[in-house]
Design an enzyme around this catalytic site. Sequence first.
Site, PDB file in Angstrom:
ATOM      1  CG  HIS A   1      -4.541   2.600  -0.500  1.00 10.50           C
ATOM      2  ND1 HIS A   1      -5.542   1.971   0.205  1.00 10.50           N
ATOM      3  CD2 HIS A   1      -3.578   2.896   0.420  1.00 10.50           C
ATOM      4  CE1 HIS A   1      -5.199   1.880   1.478  1.00 10.50           C
ATOM      5  NE2 HIS A   1      -4.013   2.449   1.638  1.00 10.50           N
TER       6      HIS A   1
ATOM      7  CG  HIS B   1       2.303   0.177   4.350  1.00  6.73           C
ATOM      8  ND1 HIS B   1       1.977  -0.717   5.337  1.00  6.73           N
ATOM      9  CD2 HIS B   1       1.202   0.949   4.166  1.00  6.73           C
ATOM     10  CE1 HIS B   1       0.732  -0.500   5.743  1.00  6.73           C
ATOM     11  NE2 HIS B   1       0.242   0.506   5.040  1.00  6.73           N
TER      12      HIS B   1
ATOM     13  CG  HIS C   1      -4.090   6.520   3.452  1.00  2.06           C
ATOM     14  ND1 HIS C   1      -4.599   6.332   4.719  1.00  2.06           N
ATOM     15  CD2 HIS C   1      -3.485   5.354   3.136  1.00  2.06           C
ATOM     16  CE1 HIS C   1      -4.304   5.108   5.132  1.00  2.06           C
ATOM     17  NE2 HIS C   1      -3.637   4.493   4.187  1.00  2.06           N
TER      18      HIS C   1
ATOM     19  CG  ASP D   1      -2.021  -0.976   1.188  1.00  2.00           C
ATOM     20  OD1 ASP D   1      -2.011  -1.827   0.277  1.00  2.00           O
ATOM     21  OD2 ASP D   1      -2.903  -0.919   2.060  1.00  2.00           O
ATOM     22  CG  ASP D   2       0.121   3.868   2.210  1.00  2.70           C
ATOM     23  OD1 ASP D   2      -1.038   3.613   1.836  1.00  2.70           O
ATOM     24  OD2 ASP D   2       0.430   4.016   3.403  1.00  2.70           O
TER      25      ASP D   2
END
Length: 475
Positions: A350, A441, A354, A299-300
């Site tokens: 995503h 991540h 966020h 993620d991210d």
Amino acid sequence: MRTHILVPTALLLLGACTLTACSDGAGVVESSPARAQAGPSSPGAPAVDPSKIKGLEIVSDSSEHGSCPFAVSYPKVPGARAMTAALKKDVDQRLATFRSSRCGSDSTAVGELNISHRFLAASGDVLGVRLTTLDSSGAGNPRTAKSYWYDGKDGAYHPALDLVADGSRNAFVAALKKRLKGREGVDPALLDEAFADTRDLADLLGDLSFTADGGLRVHVAPGAVGGAAAGAYVVSLTEAATTPWLSPFGKRAQKQSEHPGDGLDLGSTRTPAAVPTHTASADDDTDCKKVKCIALTFDDGPAAPESASLLHHLARYKARATFFVVGQNVATHPELVRAEARAGHEIGNHSWNHPDLTKLTSRQAASQLGRTSAAIKAATGKTPTLFRPPYGAVNTRVKAATTLSPALWDIDTEDWKYRDSAKVARKVIAKARRNSVVLMHDIHPTSVAAVPQILRTLTAKGMHFVTVSHLRATL
């Protein structure tokens, strides 16, 4: 307090704006028609392509757990060291305060911290950045914004008010007060008091930016001249009115906002990491009904150079993964997203920056996901089919706002909390089961460094690494 309930894997697997309605990075409407001084035809902010900023890095940090929901980011531009230091100081202070009050084991506080960035100008020798902070953990207006400006000619960082010449500030303030008087929610007594002490002007007028036609947009701090619940009051001034008040730097910033050049180079000497050229030879034919499969998800990102290093690790073991990318990072590093897709990995959505999507309106949630899907398609030529809701927070309203399918996880490495490669690797290896979905991540170097041991150990145990969609399709 939201906590993740680890449900069976099968369930997890099934599972440019105008002034009057400018949605910020957190999905919050920046100003309403009642508060905006200009009408719907007012020009928006200049378009800035962050991928054209030489040497740009995005510094990011976040959790993926509802008990400590935060996501922060700011740009690090080579050659603008003083500005980067100012951004880092402000972000670090806000994050430290939030984590100390919200993320302790005995904390009863609620709320979310989201700090996102947007480029106001990046051309010639002028750099402008706005940080928008959504902090719902305390009292008062949860949303604030501040703009930061950098003069590459003099190598100096400037707060927003430095766009206005010292000798013109009295006239500038008088014009602002005149435009604010009589506005809905403005308290005349607060208005006079707020502008009475010139020493407080830098904080009061900490968010100034130019429109695409050279006008000046002024955001007066929330609560300063009216009720905090009303948010920031926005005053738009025309180019003709604005120009006589500007400082020499302000006039150059105005010019670069109105007539931007092709990118920004403030003297970067950093050699960017080479973009991996791995290419998937064919579609994945792994049959997860016959062999043990596991889905690694990251993620991210994308993040430089971490995502590039991760691609090399995955290629060495012919492993495929799913990258749930953040839109503002896709805009900065589209070449890394293309490399991920070219190597046979799946690109998932995503959100743009966020936020907890369940705290947004349907329109705001749709914007967060829609903008990110558009950025992914622009980079890869393909629209994503999956989204991972930040913090795993999803409800019927969020699901109804998108055609994307939500994808959660059943192994949380908590790598945002433990920056320890060995610990991350041990946790994945110990918990890995057939058809597991692992959350990691790729913005953390320590997490990327854990991947070779994970791949080596689990491959030796007969596991195959596939994308989330492949796992779903072959169960």
